[in-house]
Each structure stands twice: as C-alpha cells, then as structure tokens.
Design a protein around this motif. Sequence first.
Motif, PDB file in Angstrom:
ATOM      1  N   UNK A 153       0.816  -1.212   0.000  1.00  0.00           N
ATOM      2  CA  UNK A 153       0.000   0.000   0.000  1.00  0.00           C
ATOM      3  C   UNK A 153       0.853   1.268   0.000  1.00  0.00           C
ATOM      4  N   UNK A 154       2.149   1.146   0.255  1.00  0.00           N
ATOM      5  CA  UNK A 154       3.023   2.319   0.300  1.00  0.00           C
ATOM      6  C   UNK A 154       3.411   2.725  -1.118  1.00  0.00           C
ATOM      7  N   UNK A 155       3.449   3.997  -1.361  1.00  0.00           N
ATOM      8  CA  UNK A 155       3.759   4.484  -2.712  1.00  0.00           C
ATOM      9  C   UNK A 155       5.192   4.111  -3.100  1.00  0.00           C
ATOM     10  N   UNK A 156       5.408   3.993  -4.407  1.00  0.00           N
ATOM     11  CA  UNK A 156       6.716   3.623  -4.921  1.00  0.00           C
ATOM     12  C   UNK A 156       7.450   4.795  -5.561  1.00  0.00           C
ATOM     13  N   UNK A 157       6.710   5.750  -6.102  1.00  0.00           N
ATOM     14  CA  UNK A 157       7.311   6.886  -6.791  1.00  0.00           C
ATOM     15  C   UNK A 157       6.922   8.181  -6.096  1.00  0.00           C
ATOM     16  N   UNK A 158       7.834   9.163  -6.152  1.00  0.00           N
ATOM     17  CA  UNK A 158       7.538  10.466  -5.566  1.00  0.00           C
ATOM     18  C   UNK A 158       6.355  11.134  -6.253  1.00  0.00           C
ATOM     19  N   UNK A 159       6.124  10.792  -7.523  1.00  0.00           N
ATOM     20  CA  UNK A 159       5.010  11.401  -8.261  1.00  0.00           C
ATOM     21  C   UNK A 159       3.654  10.950  -7.733  1.00  0.00           C
ATOM     22  N   UNK A 160       3.652   9.922  -6.892  1.00  0.00           N
ATOM     23  CA  UNK A 160       2.393   9.470  -6.310  1.00  0.00           C
ATOM     24  C   UNK A 160       2.022  10.272  -5.058  1.00  0.00           C
ATOM     25  N   UNK A 161       2.843  11.227  -4.695  1.00  0.00           N
ATOM     26  CA  UNK A 161       2.595  12.095  -3.552  1.00  0.00           C
ATOM     27  C   UNK A 161       2.571  13.548  -4.010  1.00  0.00           C
ATOM     28  N   UNK A 162       1.988  14.430  -3.217  1.00  0.00           N
ATOM     29  CA  UNK A 162       2.037  15.858  -3.559  1.00  0.00           C
ATOM     30  C   UNK A 162       3.482  16.335  -3.619  1.00  0.00           C
ATOM     31  N   UNK A 163       3.753  17.411  -4.357  1.00  0.00           N
ATOM     32  CA  UNK A 163       5.131  17.934  -4.439  1.00  0.00           C
ATOM     33  C   UNK A 163       5.701  18.234  -3.059  1.00  0.00           C
ATOM     34  N   UNK A 164       6.959  17.884  -2.882  1.00  0.00           N
ATOM     35  CA  UNK A 164       7.611  18.095  -1.583  1.00  0.00           C
ATOM     36  C   UNK A 164       8.061  19.547  -1.461  1.00  0.00           C
ATOM     37  N   UNK A 165       7.815  20.124  -0.307  1.00  0.00           N
ATOM     38  CA  UNK A 165       8.234  21.494  -0.021  1.00  0.00           C
ATOM     39  C   UNK A 165       9.010  21.492   1.294  1.00  0.00           C
ATOM     40  N   UNK A 166      10.244  21.968   1.251  1.00  0.00           N
ATOM     41  CA  UNK A 166      11.069  22.046   2.452  1.00  0.00           C
ATOM     42  C   UNK A 166      10.775  23.350   3.187  1.00  0.00           C
ATOM     43  N   UNK A 167      10.183  23.222   4.347  1.00  0.00           N
ATOM     44  CA  UNK A 167       9.912  24.396   5.172  1.00  0.00           C
ATOM     45  C   UNK A 167      10.896  24.448   6.328  1.00  0.00           C
ATOM     46  N   UNK A 168      11.026  25.614   6.944  1.00  0.00           N
ATOM     47  CA  UNK A 168      11.916  25.752   8.094  1.00  0.00           C
ATOM     48  C   UNK A 168      11.466  24.836   9.234  1.00  0.00           C
ATOM     49  N   UNK A 169      10.159  24.730   9.411  1.00  0.00           N
ATOM     50  CA  UNK A 169       9.638  23.896  10.486  1.00  0.00           C
ATOM     51  C   UNK A 169       9.979  22.427  10.244  1.00  0.00           C
ATOM     52  N   UNK A 170       9.824  21.984   8.990  1.00  0.00           N
ATOM     53  CA  UNK A 170      10.149  20.594   8.652  1.00  0.00           C
ATOM     54  C   UNK A 170      11.641  20.334   8.853  1.00  0.00           C
ATOM     55  N   UNK A 171      12.463  21.261   8.390  1.00  0.00           N
ATOM     56  CA  UNK A 171      13.920  21.097   8.510  1.00  0.00           C
ATOM     57  C   UNK A 171      14.335  20.993   9.976  1.00  0.00           C
ATOM     58  N   UNK A 172      13.785  21.863  10.811  1.00  0.00           N
ATOM     59  CA  UNK A 172      14.127  21.827  12.237  1.00  0.00           C
ATOM     60  C   UNK A 172      13.718  20.499  12.880  1.00  0.00           C
ATOM     61  N   UNK A 173      12.540  19.990  12.491  1.00  0.00           N
ATOM     62  CA  UNK A 173      12.081  18.713  13.046  1.00  0.00           C
ATOM     63  C   UNK A 173      12.996  17.578  12.634  1.00  0.00           C
ATOM     64  N   UNK A 174      13.444  17.583  11.380  1.00  0.00           N
ATOM     65  CA  UNK A 174      14.358  16.534  10.909  1.00  0.00           C
ATOM     66  C   UNK A 174      15.698  16.622  11.631  1.00  0.00           C
ATOM     67  N   UNK A 175      16.176  17.833  11.844  1.00  0.00           N
ATOM     68  CA  UNK A 175      17.438  18.008  12.564  1.00  0.00           C
ATOM     69  C   UNK A 175      17.341  17.471  13.987  1.00  0.00           C
ATOM     70  N   UNK A 176      16.246  17.787  14.658  1.00  0.00           N
ATOM     71  CA  UNK A 176      16.079  17.310  16.042  1.00  0.00           C
ATOM     72  C   UNK A 176      15.996  15.790  16.092  1.00  0.00           C
ATOM     73  N   UNK A 177      15.416  15.182  15.049  1.00  0.00           N
ATOM     74  CA  UNK A 177      15.238  13.725  15.036  1.00  0.00           C
ATOM     75  C   UNK A 177      16.560  12.983  14.890  1.00  0.00           C
ATOM     76  N   UNK A 178      17.600  13.662  14.393  1.00  0.00           N
ATOM     77  CA  UNK A 178      18.893  12.997  14.212  1.00  0.00           C
ATOM     78  C   UNK A 178      19.718  12.947  15.493  1.00  0.00           C
ATOM     79  N   UNK A 179      19.294  13.686  16.505  1.00  0.00           N
ATOM     80  CA  UNK A 179      20.029  13.685  17.771  1.00  0.00           C
ATOM     81  C   UNK A 179      19.804  12.354  18.481  1.00  0.00           C
ATOM     82  N   UNK A 180      20.896  11.719  18.877  1.00  0.00           N
ATOM     83  CA  UNK A 180      20.812  10.405  19.516  1.00  0.00           C
ATOM     84  C   UNK A 180      21.246  10.513  20.966  1.00  0.00           C
TER      85      UNK A 180
END
Length: 580
Positions: A153-180
């Motif tokens: 059920x998981x998509x295989x191509x990026x075209x099967x999802x809406x266009x990706x937009x990198x926001x500051x909020x998304x970037x900050x969340x990804x950065x925090x998630x890398x902290x171990x």
Amino acid sequence: MSLDTATTSALQALRNRFGRAVLAEQPTAEGFPVVWLSPEVWQDAHRFLRDEIAQPFPLLADLWAIDETGRRHRDGQPASGITLCSHLISLARNADIRLKLATQGRAPSVAGIYANADWYEREAFDMFGLDFGRETRRILMPPTWDGHPLRKAHYARATEKPPFVMTDRFFDAEERATVTDPAELGLPVARDGEELMVLNFGPHHPSTHGVFRILLGLDGEEVVWAWPDIGYHHRGVEKMAERQTWHGFIPYTDRVDYLGGVISELPYLLAVERLCGITVPERAQMIRVMLCEFYRILNHLLFYGTMAQDVGQMSPVFYMFTDREKAYDAVAAITGARMHPAFFRIGGVAMDLPRGWQGLVQEFLNWMPARLDEYQRMVLNSGLFRARTVGIGAYDTDTALGWGTTGPGLRATGCDWDLRKARPCSGYENFDFDVPTGSRGDCFDRTRVRADEMRESLKIIRQCLENMPEGPIKADHPLTTPPPRGAMQSDIETLIPHFLQMTWGTHVPAGEATGQIEGHRGLTQYAIVSDGGAHSHRTRIRTPSFAHLQMLPKIAPGMTVADLVAHIASIDFVMSDVDR
C-alpha cells in the motif's frame, strides 16, 4: 524438490520435535525445505536448530518479510497478511532450511537466539511494520518517516505524492530527530564515576568508508561502546524490483554493491533461471565465472590499498589503482563498461567475447603475479602494518557465524567455507583453486586472506582463458530469447509472442526461488517471489556487508580509536551494500 540426506534428516528431526506445529511444507523451486510453523514454536524451533540438533544450523543467513497483499498464487500456503521468513544454514551438513511464519503484523523475536537477528528484525519493522514484542527502532528510514515502504500500500514513486516542499519547520524537526541520546539506547554515559566522551564518528569521515555513523562512548582513547547508525545510503532497491521487469532490474543489481560489477547480477539471475527452468550454456557460464573473478580482484585491490592507507601506508593504493586500470581495460573491452556493465542476461550473457579478448586477459595475467609479490613485501611483510593489525579485531569462528559473518571475514578464523567449493554454481566445480584461510581471525588475517584470494582468482581466469568452450552464449528458451526476427516478419504466430515479450517483458512462472553465490564480500543471496507476471512480487537481497557491520558493538569495546579505524577497514564493506 529433491533433498539430500543431510537436509531430509534435519527436516525429519524438526517434524519429530514439533509435530503438528509444523503447519506445512511448501513446494518451491528451492533445493531445500521451506517449512511453515505455528507462532508458539517459532522461537523454540530456531533454538532447536541452532543448539539442540546434531550438526546444527549456526548461521542465520537472512530474515525478512513478504507482504502477501494481492498475491494470487499461494496454493498450499497458510493464510497470511505478512509472512516472516528466516533462512538458516548448517555448514556441517552443507544444507539450508527456510522457516516461515504467517502473521497479521505481530511475530515472536529470535534476537535472543541468533545475535544477528536484531538488525534483520529492525529492518522488518522498518519496512513492513512488524511488531516483535520488543522496543524496535527504525534502521534504514529516518525516524520521522510516515509508513512502511515495502508494504504494497506504500507508494513507490515520488510522483504518487504531492510535491515536496522544504519548510523551516520541517527542517528543524528533521534536525532534532537525528540527535541520539545514549541513555535512550541503554548505553552507559559514565564509567567508574567518570563521564564518557560521546563522539559521532561519521557519517562524513574518510575512515568510515561511506556515509556511515558510529556513535562512540570513549574513556580517553579507549572505546567503551559503539553504536552503528546506518541508512544514509538507502535507495529502496527492493521496492524498485517490484516495478521493474525481470530483465529491467539487472542494471540495479550492479549498484547494490557498486564495486562488485557483475557479481551481484549472478545470484539474481540464478534465482530467475531456477524458476524458469533455464539451463545456461557452458560458454556463457565460463564467461560469467571469468568476469566475476575479474571483479573479485578489482574489489580486493581497492580493499588492499585503502586498508594499508588507513593504517599509515600511502603508496600502495596508488600502485594498486594502476593494476585496477589494467583489469578494467579487459573488462571494458568485453562488456563495454567498467563499474556497472549490466552484462549478464537471463539465460546467459549479453554478447559474445570480442575478437582479441585473449590478448587483454593474457596481458593482465602476466602483469599481476609480480605486483602481488611486491605488495606482499610492501604491506604484509611491513613491520608497521603488522603492528597495526596483528591481534586487532580478532574473533573466532563461532562468533563469526553467530553474527552472520561470511566470506573472507569468516575464512580468516580458519573456517574454509566458500560457496564456490561447498555448493558450486556456473561451473565452478570444474576449476582448480584453493580456499585461503587464516588462523587468528584478526585484521591481518582478513587482509592476507584477500591477498591470497586474488592469486586464486588469477588461476581461475587463466583456466577460463585456456579452456573457453565454443557454443552459444545464451539459452535457446522462449522466456529469455524472443522468436527469430525473420520468422516474426513472415507469420502472425511468431509476431505476437515477439511483440508481447518486447513490450511487456518476460513472464516468469509463479513460485519462489533463491540464488546464492560466494561474492567478493561473502554470501550474497537473492530470494525472489514471482506471481506469474512480468514483475517481481518480492525480491529480497541478502548482502554480506549488512551482517558484517552489525558485529561492531561486539568487537569494538576495548579498542583504541586508531584500532577501530583498522578494524573498520578490514571488514571491507560499502554502504550501498549495507543500505541497499
């Protein structure tokens, strides 16, 4: 499916021990039994095969899942949402057995029985969402990933999802998630009342040989604990296999281990050919063997040079790149490419050997022996190299098997298990060569084994040169060879199958099959599931590097950081092979 005595006796012992809990014995194209078990004996069966049976199965070669959604051809198999598979190998029996468990999303863990099951179960959770009743972290995907990519059920191509937009909020969340946080991993932050230094070794460090991070707990220069973090190179190759044709996936196999060239093509094609019932002509088999051994040498030369470089010797790697160019001259003349030739085909190879190939191969065979003698003096006989490698990162055969180690890393312990000898394919049984082994299982022996393997590969290539048979280079089989073009132009009965095969691709018969080879790093295995169409329902890729890195937390404690660098180099992995 015809089974030998050693395999049959293991299967009978399993039946005798667990009775009706052995739910089914699945007919497949495999040469080993595939057994379905009930959940309540899943752990006990693994413990029985590992510890209690005579001539046990100490090697958990692989553990993976299959999403059965939409699969049509499942005759004789228990109903299942997600099927969990484990593949066990007995070296003493030279036999395999595959255990299967029907699940609806939950499965018992065998990580307490086979040490290397931990990463495989984490991968099954990450890719399929399987719950193993223990705290499980993602291993290949980012911790913030939504969903489980290998579910149908998981998509295989990026075209099967809406266009990706990198926001500051998304970037900050990804950065925090890398902290171990070591404490969250159950790792100590102090020893003897002194705080440990926590060091990120990688993911961008030349000594990690790729985008690979190791979180280290250090007491001065001593490694107290090591926590490997992988997935930075993950590309979803197994997902790609589900949307490529059987032939169209061949170029992707080259890139699973980008230093292995055609070596990764071979186990995939062995599995497909087994399902199709295709016998590869002798000339094509020998061409395959010759090219595989060329790429084994190419990989080992790169390992040899960088291994010496990582312990302080600068010159060898430059000399060895000259040797690699000599080898690539022959490879490129035969295949038309260097690193990623995509030269093998279902049923054979893409084209015949070109005129003059013998001269290039002979030139390389004349060139290399003296060079290997020089490297023996320059590297293996060097006091510096021995001081940095002898006794470093040592482990024994039982430890190696318990963590899924195969290839030179296993043979360095004194175990001579090599699939080219134990279960030869593609005509390897017709070649005269030895299997180099070590005795200490340390960094030095792992280097020496690979150096000696290059000499054996040269012997195999020379035998190919001297004994190359005449004949076709591709099987005359309707699933691999389209009807003759001349006949296609004269009658509709030939035109239709020609058109369908060229446009839709080969339709591989429904079933399951496995291809195994002794790759340049160890056991490389493709387990494929066909639902009778032009695409794979499931392609599982077992790579040696994934298993080999998992042992780092076992071996690293007590080393200095400098010793850890030498040990990492001696493993000889590439991150594309780990992450796929």
